[in-house]
Each structure stands twice: as C-alpha cells, then as structure tokens.
Design a protein around this motif. Structure first.
Motif, PDB file in Angstrom:
ATOM      1  N   GLN A  59       0.837  -1.200   0.000  1.00  7.61           N
ATOM      2  CA  GLN A  59       0.000   0.000   0.000  1.00  7.61           C
ATOM      3  C   GLN A  59       0.874   1.253   0.000  1.00  7.61           C
ATOM      4  O   GLN A  59       1.945   1.288   0.607  1.00  7.61           O
ATOM      5  CB  GLN A  59      -0.955   0.002   1.193  1.00  7.61           C
ATOM      6  CG  GLN A  59      -2.058  -1.041   1.027  1.00  7.61           C
ATOM      7  CD  GLN A  59      -3.074  -0.980   2.143  1.00  7.61           C
ATOM      8  OE1 GLN A  59      -2.773  -1.305   3.277  1.00  7.61           O
ATOM      9  NE2 GLN A  59      -4.270  -0.546   1.798  1.00  7.61           N
ATOM     10  N   LYS A  60       0.399   2.271  -0.699  1.00  7.47           N
ATOM     11  CA  LYS A  60       1.128   3.533  -0.860  1.00  7.47           C
ATOM     12  C   LYS A  60       0.325   4.687  -0.284  1.00  7.47           C
ATOM     13  O   LYS A  60      -0.898   4.646  -0.225  1.00  7.47           O
ATOM     14  CB  LYS A  60       1.392   3.823  -2.345  1.00  7.47           C
ATOM     15  CG  LYS A  60       2.093   2.716  -3.096  1.00  7.47           C
ATOM     16  CD  LYS A  60       3.543   2.645  -2.755  1.00  7.47           C
ATOM     17  CE  LYS A  60       4.234   1.584  -3.620  1.00  7.47           C
ATOM     18  NZ  LYS A  60       5.459   1.136  -3.055  1.00  7.47           N
ATOM     19  N   ASN A  61       1.038   5.750   0.133  1.00  6.11           N
ATOM     20  CA  ASN A  61       0.407   7.008   0.520  1.00  6.11           C
ATOM     21  C   ASN A  61      -0.042   7.731  -0.740  1.00  6.11           C
ATOM     22  O   ASN A  61       0.295   7.331  -1.861  1.00  6.11           O
ATOM     23  CB  ASN A  61       1.404   7.893   1.289  1.00  6.11           C
ATOM     24  CG  ASN A  61       1.707   7.341   2.660  1.00  6.11           C
ATOM     25  OD1 ASN A  61       0.830   6.816   3.339  1.00  6.11           O
ATOM     26  ND2 ASN A  61       2.952   7.466   3.079  1.00  6.11           N
ATOM     27  N   GLU A  62      -0.776   8.838  -0.552  1.00  2.16           N
ATOM     28  CA  GLU A  62      -1.233   9.633  -1.697  1.00  2.16           C
ATOM     29  C   GLU A  62      -0.070  10.120  -2.554  1.00  2.16           C
ATOM     30  O   GLU A  62      -0.200  10.288  -3.751  1.00  2.16           O
ATOM     31  CB  GLU A  62      -2.045  10.844  -1.224  1.00  2.16           C
ATOM     32  CG  GLU A  62      -3.382  10.507  -0.605  1.00  2.16           C
ATOM     33  CD  GLU A  62      -3.271  10.168   0.878  1.00  2.16           C
ATOM     34  OE1 GLU A  62      -2.353  10.673   1.558  1.00  2.16           O
ATOM     35  OE2 GLU A  62      -4.100   9.371   1.353  1.00  2.16           O
ATOM     36  N   ASN A  63       1.109  10.321  -1.936  1.00  4.59           N
ATOM     37  CA  ASN A  63       2.271  10.814  -2.674  1.00  4.59           C
ATOM     38  C   ASN A  63       3.068   9.697  -3.345  1.00  4.59           C
ATOM     39  O   ASN A  63       4.121   9.939  -3.932  1.00  4.59           O
ATOM     40  CB  ASN A  63       3.184  11.641  -1.760  1.00  4.59           C
ATOM     41  CG  ASN A  63       3.763  10.833  -0.614  1.00  4.59           C
ATOM     42  OD1 ASN A  63       3.606   9.608  -0.546  1.00  4.59           O
ATOM     43  ND2 ASN A  63       4.436  11.511   0.299  1.00  4.59           N
ATOM     44  N   GLY A  64       2.573   8.457  -3.257  1.00  2.64           N
ATOM     45  CA  GLY A  64       3.217   7.330  -3.918  1.00  2.64           C
ATOM     46  C   GLY A  64       4.288   6.626  -3.109  1.00  2.64           C
ATOM     47  O   GLY A  64       4.869   5.648  -3.564  1.00  2.64           O
ATOM     48  N   LYS A  67       3.563   3.136   2.374  1.00  2.48           N
ATOM     49  CA  LYS A  67       2.765   3.548   3.520  1.00  2.48           C
ATOM     50  C   LYS A  67       3.273   2.930   4.824  1.00  2.48           C
ATOM     51  O   LYS A  67       3.349   3.601   5.850  1.00  2.48           O
ATOM     52  CB  LYS A  67       1.307   3.141   3.285  1.00  2.48           C
ATOM     53  CG  LYS A  67       0.326   3.725   4.247  1.00  2.48           C
ATOM     54  CD  LYS A  67      -1.099   3.447   3.775  1.00  2.48           C
ATOM     55  CE  LYS A  67      -2.090   4.190   4.639  1.00  2.48           C
ATOM     56  NZ  LYS A  67      -3.451   4.041   4.137  1.00  2.48           N
ATOM     57  N   ASP A 101     -10.880   0.243  -2.853  1.00  2.52           N
ATOM     58  CA  ASP A 101      -9.665  -0.400  -3.341  1.00  2.52           C
ATOM     59  C   ASP A 101      -9.124  -1.462  -2.386  1.00  2.52           C
ATOM     60  O   ASP A 101      -8.012  -1.929  -2.553  1.00  2.52           O
ATOM     61  CB  ASP A 101      -8.594   0.642  -3.648  1.00  2.52           C
ATOM     62  CG  ASP A 101      -8.227   1.484  -2.424  1.00  2.52           C
ATOM     63  OD1 ASP A 101      -8.995   1.464  -1.441  1.00  2.52           O
ATOM     64  OD2 ASP A 101      -7.185   2.154  -2.459  1.00  2.52           O
TER      65      ASP A 101
END
Length: 141
Positions: A59-64, A67, A101
């Motif tokens: 999983q990634k943060n909004e900034n890619g 996470k 998601d």
C-alpha cells in the motif's frame, strides 16, 4: 459474520519495532475520528488469504511512497477476543468495512468516550496480541 484468525496492522513511520522485537503500543493508539456511531477506529486488514500481507505491505500514501515502512503486525483475533472479554463489555470490538480499493479492510473499534489512559492500556494489550511482525524488506515484488 465470520472473521479470519488474524488481522493485519500496517506499521508506518513512528512505529519502529523495539530492539527486543515488539511493536510499540503507540502503533495501536485510537485516533478520535468521531464517527457518528460513537466509535473510534483503528484501520486493519483481515487476513482472508495468503495475499493480504503482501497487499498491505504494497500500500502507498497519496504521494506514492510506501505507507508501512516498518512492515506489518499480524494480530491474533483470538487474543483480541480475549481482550474484549477482559475489559468492560461494549468498550472494544471489531468490524469488516470494505472500501473501494481494499476488500480486506476493517477496523478495531473503541468506544469514543474511553479515557486516554484506558485507551493506552488497551493499545498495549493489542500490542501483546501480535503473533508476528513482517518487516517491509521481506516482501517479494
């Protein structure tokens, strides 16, 4: 509703594993999200199958960015159930709450009016319910 034996909690920055190999209790602090139903939530993924750990680690943060840089904690549902039984009835529970998601998503829930001191004790109990820790570097891409 049936739940799997384990749930997964991602360990983000600030949740570094101790030298002795424990997840710090602050990784399980409940944030006051003020849900309309009177519960504070702690996001988890239910370990429905063997892919959930990898899914969570990816999983990634909004900034890619990654996470969960400190990996994931696998938490025994049985031990969470024991905590639920040991503390005041109705104070702690869990749910499945699928999101767009992430169909594995759920929450561990704590009554919103719980004192900060009690919340920290419960967080320490959840920390001790961790069965294993999977560091981020172990993921196979």
């Amino acid at each position: 509703m049936d739940y799997p034996d384990n749930c997964i909690r991602g360990l983000s920055k600030g949740s570094e594993i101790t030298v002795e190999g424990f997840v710090p209790e602050n990784a399980f602090y409940f944030k006051n999200v003020n849900r309309k139903d009177g519960w504070d939530e702690q996001s988890i993924n239910w370990e429905d199958d063997d892919s959930v750990i990898g899914f969570t680690l990816n999983q990634k943060n909004e900034n890619g960015e990654t996470k969960y840089v400190n990996g994931v904690a696998v938490i025994s549902r049985y031990k969470i159930d024991r905590l639920i039984d040991r503390i005041e009835k109705g104070l702690l529970r869990y749910e499945r709450q699928q999101i767009n998601d992430n169909h594995y998503h759920g929450n561990i829930l704590l009554k919103s009016e719980t004192t900060k001191k009690t919340m920290k004790i419960i967080a320490a109990g959840i920390s001790l319910a961790v069965e294993k820790i999977v560091p981020h570097m172990e993921i196979k891409r």
